[in-house]
Design an enzyme around this catalytic site. Sequence first.
Site, PDB file in Angstrom:
ATOM      1  N   GLU A  23     -13.310   3.796  17.522  1.00  0.00           N
ATOM      2  CA  GLU A  23     -12.837   2.545  18.134  1.00  0.00           C
ATOM      3  C   GLU A  23     -13.932   1.501  18.002  1.00  0.00           C
ATOM      4  O   GLU A  23     -15.124   1.810  18.125  1.00  0.00           O
ATOM      5  CB  GLU A  23     -12.519   2.759  19.617  1.00  0.00           C
ATOM      6  CG  GLU A  23     -12.192   1.437  20.319  1.00  0.00           C
ATOM      7  CD  GLU A  23     -11.521   1.582  21.669  1.00  0.00           C
ATOM      8  OE1 GLU A  23     -11.756   2.608  22.333  1.00  0.00           O
ATOM      9  OE2 GLU A  23     -10.791   0.654  22.054  1.00  0.00           O
ATOM     10  N   CYS A 222      -8.207   1.076  23.658  1.00  0.00           N
ATOM     11  CA  CYS A 222      -7.766  -0.198  24.218  1.00  0.00           C
ATOM     12  C   CYS A 222      -7.767  -1.295  23.154  1.00  0.00           C
ATOM     13  O   CYS A 222      -6.987  -2.242  23.237  1.00  0.00           O
ATOM     14  CB  CYS A 222      -8.653  -0.577  25.396  1.00  0.00           C
ATOM     15  SG  CYS A 222      -8.420   0.546  26.775  1.00  0.00           S
ATOM     16  N   ASN A 353      -1.253   3.856  23.521  1.00  0.00           N
ATOM     17  CA  ASN A 353      -2.555   4.367  23.944  1.00  0.00           C
ATOM     18  C   ASN A 353      -2.639   4.332  25.456  1.00  0.00           C
ATOM     19  O   ASN A 353      -2.654   3.256  26.035  1.00  0.00           O
ATOM     20  CB  ASN A 353      -3.687   3.515  23.365  1.00  0.00           C
ATOM     21  CG  ASN A 353      -5.033   3.919  23.924  1.00  0.00           C
ATOM     22  OD1 ASN A 353      -5.530   4.999  23.615  1.00  0.00           O
ATOM     23  ND2 ASN A 353      -5.622   3.072  24.756  1.00  0.00           N
ATOM     24  N   GLU A 354      -2.653   5.489  26.069  1.00  0.00           N
ATOM     25  CA  GLU A 354      -2.725   5.638  27.527  1.00  0.00           C
ATOM     26  C   GLU A 354      -2.062   4.474  28.283  1.00  0.00           C
ATOM     27  O   GLU A 354      -2.659   3.848  29.152  1.00  0.00           O
ATOM     28  CB  GLU A 354      -4.158   5.908  28.027  1.00  0.00           C
ATOM     29  CG  GLU A 354      -5.237   4.948  27.681  1.00  0.00           C
ATOM     30  CD  GLU A 354      -6.585   5.317  28.311  1.00  0.00           C
ATOM     31  OE1 GLU A 354      -7.092   4.482  29.074  1.00  0.00           O
ATOM     32  OE2 GLU A 354      -7.129   6.402  28.059  1.00  0.00           O
TER      33      GLU A 354
HETATM   34  O1  AHR Z   1     -12.947   5.383  24.812  1.00  0.00           O
HETATM   35  C1  AHR Z   1     -13.020   4.210  25.548  1.00  0.00           C
HETATM   36  C2  AHR Z   1     -11.688   3.795  26.143  1.00  0.00           C
HETATM   37  O2  AHR Z   1     -11.243   4.758  27.047  1.00  0.00           O
HETATM   38  C3  AHR Z   1     -10.540   3.677  25.183  1.00  0.00           C
HETATM   39  O3  AHR Z   1     -10.475   2.450  24.578  1.00  0.00           O
HETATM   40  C4  AHR Z   1      -9.349   3.870  26.056  1.00  0.00           C
HETATM   41  O4  AHR Z   1      -8.271   4.442  25.373  1.00  0.00           O
HETATM   42  C5  AHR Z   1      -9.860   4.696  27.197  1.00  0.00           C
HETATM   43  O5  AHR Z   1      -9.570   4.116  28.416  1.00  0.00           O
END
Ligand code: AHR
Length: 618
Positions: A23, A222, A353-354
């Site tokens: 990321e 995120c 994503n979450e």
């Molecule tokens: O890994 C950091 C963050 O943690 C990621 O962006 C997110 O998916 C999670 O909350």
Amino acid sequence: ATLIINTQKEKAISDKLIGVFFEDISYAADGGIYAELVQNRDFEYSSKDRTEWKATTAWQSTKPLVIASEQPLSKSNPHHVVLSQDTLVNNGWDGIAIKPGEKYDFSFFVRNLDVTKKTFQITLIAENGDVIASQQIKTEGQIWKKYTATLITKVPKELSTYTDFMNCRLAIIPLKKGSSVVDMISLFPKNTFKGRKNGLRKDLAQVIADLHPKFVRFPGGCATHGDGIDNIYHWYHTIGELHNRIPDRNIWGYHQTRGLGFYEYFQFCEDIGAEPFPVLAAGVPCQNSGADRNGIGGQQCGIDMKDMPTYIEEFFNLIEWANGDPATNKWAKMRAEAGHPAPFHLKYIGVGNEDLISTTFKERYLMICKAIKEKYPEIVICGTAGPFHTPSSDYIEGWEIANANRSIIDMIDEHYYESTGWFINHTDYYDQYDRKGAKVYLGEYAASTQARRSNVETALAEAVYLCHIERNGDIVEMASYAPLLAKDNHRNWDPNLIYFTNTDIRTTPSYETQRIFSLYGGDRYIETSVNIDERLKNRVVVSVVRDSKSGKTHLKMVNALPRELKLDIRGLQLPATVTAEGFAGNPDNQNLKVKVSSLPINGSILTLPPYSLNAITL
Ligand code: AHR
């Protein structure tokens, strides 16, 4: 303790268990693995990225800089700088680390504002004033044109003093009268990972390659779903000519040039033999941008339903871009034109994503998964279990949705960042998972202590947990530690797997655990049991797997006790000497590397050092 290995009892497990999740967080991409040395090369920084940032951030001149936007190089990059008689200087990201005796690719786009030809001196200047490299570039014409030069840096004996890396600034000095506008000022080391143009920092890419990850999930986290509808990551903004890519603010408080885009991610995966695993937003931004569970309250909680068919096309286009035939498909043709006529063989796509499991989310998520599965049944679709793991209601609902829609959701992405104690005490977490349900992708996890740094304690807790994941490798398909990279002084998050500066890399004990489990993985799990006092059973854990391709059997042995442990191994013949790869150290040690050593052996008894992880191959 006695380890009983029952070679008669084995089961198939995933051969893709250990991968990485990349990321752009903590300067992982721009200023990090993406080898571009010029910061704000396109003059597109703005207060949207960070309150104090503007188009001239990271640039200096003797007179105030003038930014213009008439007749831009590209509508994706509307701003450029006006250069007259003053030297323009870029400070890079915390400086520009330049190696003596190396080659660097400089390029910029110039449009002269009058008919006279211009000459620019392109110079790298070290902190001590030494000119490390210099080249002249002549420009002509009143239309945008790209100019390039190779800067060859001086060798140590030509310099007054030198270090391995010299901290430099890049200066662009106009030598003739008149004015020009300049954009996309770029400097790359020639020596990138695998020598790729627009490539990756060789040392950082290599340290990831050394993990032998079976897959790479990208581009977030995120960063994928963004902090509002206008910040959702659209993959097609990140391909094509660099000046036509669409930069955006990064949810982590900085700027994404998109120079590291989908082509570069896929190329990297291919270069290191990992499956590409892109994840795109499920039609909603991060936690639906503050909407309540019914999608009410957020200004913009999801892509308007009337626009969803167009958004879904983005998934189709990605699959065609990655796998399609350039002769018949315009997206595949773009891939070919970028230099990759052969398909990338994309197999996995993440959706969401979450996300908060709201009505708004569910509608869009299921619509996307259904549409992809109908058109591309061969693609493995990975959905999300929501922001928190059990016992949150999102997690339960996320799983209920997946299992009620098994025909369109193949796998579920779970995330959890927990204490070392949690990992050590949950080594039965996946034992009860329904084997008929969707598979698990543990997309983000890390153990942490109060210090929020990886150390031997966290690395051993993760090793204990990975033994449990291997035992459940029939339901857990993939797992990736997170976050992967963090640049010193720009950290958004701790702990991370790998820390770096412009010149150095510090891997962590958790990195060593990941590497051991990746290198000593297999596709058959062999049943084992450790006979030891019940209170110690989560601290002395062994996992035995066989790799059917090589025929080798690998043992990973964790001793998370403060004392040596004699392990009596039954069921497999030990040789007279065993070479082990592993580490041992004080729990708070943050800085150790795997060593190859001979473990003391006496007949069937192996001695494991205190606080250690060791892998052996039989
Ligand atoms: O890994 C950091 C963050 O943690 C990621 O962006 C997110 O998916 C999670 O909350």
